[in-house]
Design an enzyme around this catalytic site. Structure first.
Site, PDB file in Angstrom:
ATOM      1  N   GLN A 229       0.828  -1.209   0.000  1.00 20.50           N
ATOM      2  CA  GLN A 229       0.000   0.000   0.000  1.00 20.50           C
ATOM      3  C   GLN A 229       0.862   1.259   0.000  1.00 20.50           C
ATOM      4  O   GLN A 229       0.346   2.357  -0.138  1.00 20.50           O
ATOM      5  CB  GLN A 229      -0.920   0.018   1.229  1.00 20.50           C
ATOM      6  CG  GLN A 229      -1.970  -1.073   1.225  1.00 20.50           C
ATOM      7  CD  GLN A 229      -2.922  -1.025   2.415  1.00 20.50           C
ATOM      8  OE1 GLN A 229      -3.134  -2.028   3.047  1.00 20.50           O
ATOM      9  NE2 GLN A 229      -3.509   0.118   2.725  1.00 20.50           N
ATOM     10  N   ARG A 376      -9.163  -0.151   7.794  1.00 24.06           N
ATOM     11  CA  ARG A 376     -10.252   0.719   7.384  1.00 24.06           C
ATOM     12  C   ARG A 376     -10.564   1.772   8.445  1.00 24.06           C
ATOM     13  O   ARG A 376     -11.718   2.045   8.785  1.00 24.06           O
ATOM     14  CB  ARG A 376     -11.480  -0.109   7.066  1.00 24.06           C
ATOM     15  CG  ARG A 376     -11.888   0.154   5.623  1.00 24.06           C
ATOM     16  CD  ARG A 376     -13.152  -0.460   5.233  1.00 24.06           C
ATOM     17  NE  ARG A 376     -13.722   0.412   4.223  1.00 24.06           N
ATOM     18  CZ  ARG A 376     -14.273   0.001   3.116  1.00 24.06           C
ATOM     19  NH1 ARG A 376     -14.370  -1.273   2.854  1.00 24.06           N
ATOM     20  NH2 ARG A 376     -14.757   0.852   2.256  1.00 24.06           N
TER      21      ARG A 376
END
Ligand code: CDP
Length: 794
Positions: A229, A376
């Site tokens: 990421q 998240r």
């Protein structure tokens, strides 16, 4: 689907498809045709395969490792142990939080699933078979699986490898003002307290982690295809760990099948595969199995929290006191802004205006896999938001005030922004009453409360849960946010080709969020080039500008801002070119999406495509040719998206089962670039929030065995269990963001768990029930009802 109202100066026609248009996701064309290029799709000539031997026990001394039988298996090229790595100074590596982590264990194993040895073989099947032949002699040690036990003075020391470490504390952090908080508590009419646990959870992306490391024996160039990421930050870490020149390292994050924070840490598998490729001179592929992913890679949550609110009788909050301990596992391995050791937990004051708060946070090492990834959420806001929303709901019951009303009485008011929170944040903008009002209208709150009363009279248990959350995203301004010293700016490089098509290269890297569409829309808005004519490129460190990556909803607030700024710079140059083409003064030109024209003579104009061509063919003397630029954006502040959620449940008093009757989610992420994508993000987040409240958690038995290493034990909701969501929106632009957008990717997961739990508690509140820990499993509800029954009988 709702539509976003785009400020007039930001609107573009559909053929340009700028901000506010629900363009279909460009990237989906390849995904739905099975033509994505994921890590496991990558095959290089002469490639070898790696499998990792993991510890079956959570805490043990390693006496010996015998690899001879594995070495002898046909097709095995090498077996690597910690001792082999130690010979090259690679047995330990730094983590993104500035801790150290064993690459392959040498002295001890410290969690079940820890990496002990690796086999490199001609096929993955041979590598897996060879793992069975490695003999490890362990001396088991007592495991510590609860962070509260870990903090006890007599707890076994887990990190005895660290010089100067005498206990299991990995950080202690305080925020707010103790004295002012103590004073407020002394003056309070009432105090409402709550002890709660936010259970350990795993992001479980569809694609597990992996890499293909390809070190050229001739040039020593290292190319690593990696599920990352944050490819740029990872490249820098690789350069530091391996002592390799950074220009020789290229990290390519191909298509990624979900990250949710799980693909932020640097995992030992990446390092071992790279070292193996370097030593063997052939590419090495490593792809985790599902169980490996679930037991050994970055977990999230696992916070034990105590909160107390000091209140006046009328429901006005005076102060908040919080102490919490988080379970970070054996290595403190997740990315952490260095000035926020507890992540952004200090936003625990939520959407409410009160002068004093004091927050004490401790992190503990345990014999569990590293935890604390921003699943998240932006660095622990989820836990913080859960705590304050549970506290406020309980305060309403204690004081006999409606749960919606107590929130309205305490909200930060729209005119108070920018708002300085008692823990030091400056909230950029918000309109909390408007969001809650809309959610209450959508659900028909007053009627619903009456229905609840009537249902109760019939013995039915209906509950209405509210959560009004504030997120803090877009990390972040360089004064406060960095990972290992790397400031958390982000970047965009934009080039308009002679034919008026463009390529945008970014420092962020999507894992399914739709950046190829939304970032093209930002450029479309600024330059009037149709979004479909703009190629967005991410994830290749050789071909994109440096950035800190995608997690914690930072792409839009930071990378999106960089994109808007660089596009504006190009528009300034385009204006000069247009003036040259139109033989007019720059200040006599006006702009409409995709075209400059002479003021008062709309017909006398040139399109952005004409201008782009001129940038390469017909530019004024002295002007640098071309139409391209790069911008590194250091945001002045975070952005603060928010929302109000209302959940209605019915609880079965006989079984404790509860089902969701309605779920209303009103979100405000400022200006929405692509409303359809935003709704997709919200749906995903709401599903995850529902899962946490209902079923999705990982536990460990007292021997340190992970219960949840497969999808039979670790329950991820499907469309079958997931309730229907009703979405609403308000739009409060961020005043400092160039297009007024705030991040949204994580909001719904942050905001919604408390709404579900509050709803079940609300159904039972008249029985005196105040606390139900997540996940709210039927047996807990059933027990709470029965306890309440027993209480009232005595
Ligand atoms: O960092 P990450 O991409 O996970 O989160 P984000 O910046 O909140 O964006 C998630 C997705 O929603 C991206 O495709 C954004 O461009 C899009 N988005 C949007 O269209 N409008 C907003 N105001 C915020 C995000």
């Amino acid at each position: 689907m709702t539509t976003t109202e785009v400020p007039k100066e930001l609107s573009t026609p559909p053929e340009i498809g700028g901000i506010g248009h629900s363009l279909k996701r460009k990237e989906d064309a390849r995904f739905i045709q099975g033509a994505g290029n994921y890590l496991d799709d990558i095959t290089l000539p002469h490639m070898l395969h790696m499998a990792i031997l993991r510890s079956p026990v959570p805490h043990a001394r390693i006496n010996s490792i015998d690899t001879s039988a594995a070495q002898a298996l046909a097709g095995v090229v090498a077996v690597v142990t910690g001792a082999d790595l130690a010979a090259h100074g690679l047995a330990w590596m730094p983590t993104l939080s500035g801790d150290t982590q064993a690459v392959l264990a040498t002295d001890k194993v410290r969690f079940q699933g820890q990496e002990v040895a690796a086999v490199i073989a001609e096929s993955p099947y041979i590598a897996w078979d060879a793992l069975e032949l490695i003999e490890v002699d362990y001396d088991q040690l007592p495991p510590v699986v609860d962070p509260r036990q870990a903090m006890a003075p007599d707890a076994p020391l887990i990190r005895d490898d660290k010089e100067g470490q005498s206990d299991n504390r990995c950080y202690h952090w305080e925020a707010g003002e103790k004295e002012a908080t103590d004073r407020a508590f002394a003056e309070a009419d009432t105090v409402v307290a709550l002890d709660t646990h936010y259970p350990r959870s795993h992001p479980a992306p569809l694609e597990t982690c992996g890499c293909v490391a390809d070190v050229s024996p001739a040039t020593k160039h290292v190319t690593i295809y990696m599920t990352s990421q944050a490819p740029h930050a990872h490249r820098t870490v690789f350069a530091l760990v391996a002592g390799l020149p950074e220009e020789n390292i290229r990290i390519i994050s191909p298509d990624i099948g979900g990250g949710f924070g799980n693909k932020v840490p640097v995992y030992p598998g990446y390092v071992v595969a790279t070292a193996a490729s370097l030593l063997i001179g052939r590419p090495v592929k490593w792809v985790e199995s599902r169980s490996e992913n679930l037991i050994s890679t970055g977990f999230a949550r696992d916070y034990y929290m105590h909160g107390a609110l000091a209140l006046k009788r009328d429901g006005k909050i005076l102060a908040l006191r919080v102490s919490m301990v988080s379970d970070n596992g054996a290595f403190y391995a997740d990315a952490q802004p260095t000035k926020f050791k507890a992540g952004l937990f200090h936003i625990v004051t939520g959407s409410y205006d009160f002068p004093a708060a004091h927050i004490v946070t401790d992190g503990a090492y345990t014999n569990k896999a590293p935890g604390g990834v921003a699943y998240r959420c932006s660095f622990r806001v989820t836990e913080a938001s859960y705590l304050i929303e549970r506290l406020v709901q309980n305060a309403a019951y204690e004081l006999g005030i409606d749960p919606a009303e107590i929130r309205m009485r305490n909200f930060i008011q729209p005119e108070q922004f920018p708002y300085h929170s008692p823990t030091g944040f400056v909230y950029d903008s918000g309109n909390y009453p408007a969001a809650l009002k809309l959610a209450l209208e959508m659900v028909g709150y007053d009627d619903l409360r009456r229905e609840q009363e009537a249902a109760r009279a019939e013995g039915r248990l209906i509950g209405i849960g509210i959560a009004s959350f504030t997120e803090v995203v877009g990390a972040g301004h360089s004064t406060d946010y960095d990972i290992l010293g790397l400031k958390m700016f982000d970047s965009a490089e934009l080039r308009v080709h002679p034919t008026g098509k463009a390529i945008l290269k970014l420092g962020v890297k999507a894992q399914g969020q739709g950046h190829e569409t939304t970032f093209a829309q930002i450029v479309a808005n600024e330059l009037g080039i149709p979004a479909n004519d703009i190629l967005v490129m991410e994830g290749d460190t050789d071909n994109t500008p440096y950035g800190l990556g995608t997690y914690a909803s930072r792409s839009t607030p930071v990378g999106g801002a960089a994109t808007a700024v660089v596009a504006r710079q190009l528009r300034d140059k385009a204006r000069k070119l247009a003036a040259h083409l139109l033989e007019a003064a720059e200040e006599d030109l006006e702009w409409e999406p995709g075209r400059f024209f002479v003021k008062g003579a709309h017909d006398r104009g040139v399109t952005i495509q004409d201008v782009a061509f001129a940038a390469y063919t017909n530019f004024p003397e002295g002007m640098e040719p071309g139409l391209e630029g790069v911008h590194y954006y250091d945001p002045p502040n975070m952005t603060y998206p928010f929302g109000s959620y209302v959940v209605v449940v019915e609880v079965d008093a006989g079984t404790g089962q509860w089902k969701v009757l309605r779920m209303i989610a009103v979100d405000d992420c400022g200006v929405r670039i692509n409303p359809m994508i935003v709704e997709g993000q919200i749906h995903g987040g709401l599903t995850e929030g529902f899962a946490m409240a209902n079923m999705q958690f990982i536990t460990f038995d007292e021997d340190g065995n992970c219960i949840g290493s497969n999808f039979m034990d670790y329950l991820i909701p499907t469309a079958w269990e997931t309730p229907r969501f009703e979405l609403g929106e308000t739009v409060t632009p961020s005043p400092h963001h160039p297009i007024g957008a705030k991040g949204v990717g994580e909001s719904a997961t942050v905001g919604s768990p408390a709404a579900y739990v509050n709803a079940v508690v609300d159904a039972l509140a008249h029985l005196g029930v105040r606390n139900l820990d997540m996940p709210v499993l039927p047996h807990k509800v059933w027990a709470a009802i029965n306890e309440a029954g027993a209480r009232s009988a005595t």
